[in-house]
Design an enzyme around this catalytic site. Sequence first.
Site, PDB file in Angstrom:
ATOM      1  N   SER A 146      50.115  47.376  15.181  1.00 41.11           N
ATOM      2  CA  SER A 146      48.831  47.998  14.870  1.00 41.11           C
ATOM      3  C   SER A 146      48.404  48.838  16.074  1.00 41.11           C
ATOM      4  O   SER A 146      49.241  49.443  16.743  1.00 41.11           O
ATOM      5  CB  SER A 146      47.814  46.905  14.528  1.00 41.11           C
ATOM      6  OG  SER A 146      46.562  47.451  14.189  1.00 41.11           O
ATOM      7  N   LYS A 164      44.891  51.134  10.449  1.00 40.31           N
ATOM      8  CA  LYS A 164      45.212  49.969  11.276  1.00 40.31           C
ATOM      9  C   LYS A 164      44.339  48.769  10.916  1.00 40.31           C
ATOM     10  O   LYS A 164      44.805  47.622  10.952  1.00 40.31           O
ATOM     11  CB  LYS A 164      45.057  50.309  12.757  1.00 40.31           C
ATOM     12  CG  LYS A 164      45.976  51.417  13.250  1.00 40.31           C
ATOM     13  CD  LYS A 164      47.443  51.110  13.027  1.00 40.31           C
ATOM     14  CE  LYS A 164      48.330  52.148  13.719  1.00 40.31           C
ATOM     15  NZ  LYS A 164      49.766  51.932  13.456  1.00 40.31           N
TER      16      LYS A 164
END
Length: 273
Positions: A146, A164
């Site tokens: 992420s 994300k």
Amino acid sequence: MSSVFRANLLAGQHAIITGAGSGINKRIAERFAMQGARISIIGRNADKCAAAAAEIRALGGEADGFAADVREADALAAAFEAACERFGPVDICIAGAAGNFVAEAAAMSANAFRTVIDIDLIGTFNTFRAALPLLRTARANLLAVSAVQSSMPTAAQAHVCAAKAGIEMLVRTLSIEWAARGVRCNAIAPGPVADTEGMKRLAPGGDSSWTRLLAGIPMRRAAERDEIADLALFLCSGAASYINGTVVTIDGGQSNLGSQPFGDMLLDSLQSA
């Protein structure tokens, strides 16, 4: 990177890593190979995947490259099948493919926004879904790459922040649904990482951009690729056997100060472009 591979923490395991033709994910592939894993590199560019795998083999590791776009579920599933024919069931799957560019939301088209959502979020789902039936589930590990933008709203990054954040909620949900199968699912959220193509795009002003960026990080430096790879190795090793559904931030404390220095730098880069 050392030229001596140490078969240790991941000996005999098969790790599939998307987006590992370059950057952070390539270094993760190298680190895992150093620890004895057999590496399948998947990405859109067949030549980059093949070259990254060849570098690992030249140093004594086991690796091969397979071409597929993470946005195309059927093609990705076929690449996973081919990788498993080569190296056996999957023990570790890392979803690392990502896209990014600098743009204010008001100037961004729907297609541009969707592109990052498709690569990052949909691509992560497609990656983990393709891996599921091929996992050696008694000890399998899923790891998503992420970014701090998942929890740190950042100007000129609305598309990345949304993608994300979605990845991290997906990881947390899969950690509940798939734990009974013997699967752990976690994520890492890096801040700025030195010597990567992604950061070159996000800091186009060279030294001046980096100076402003690093001023917003308490440790006053970017992460090294090795530091990201070491965290990924820990989370996919037996040392983290009870860590599940967790997102580990690795940003030198940047998210504690907030995104304004980073966001201001990005906005200024747009105005000067």
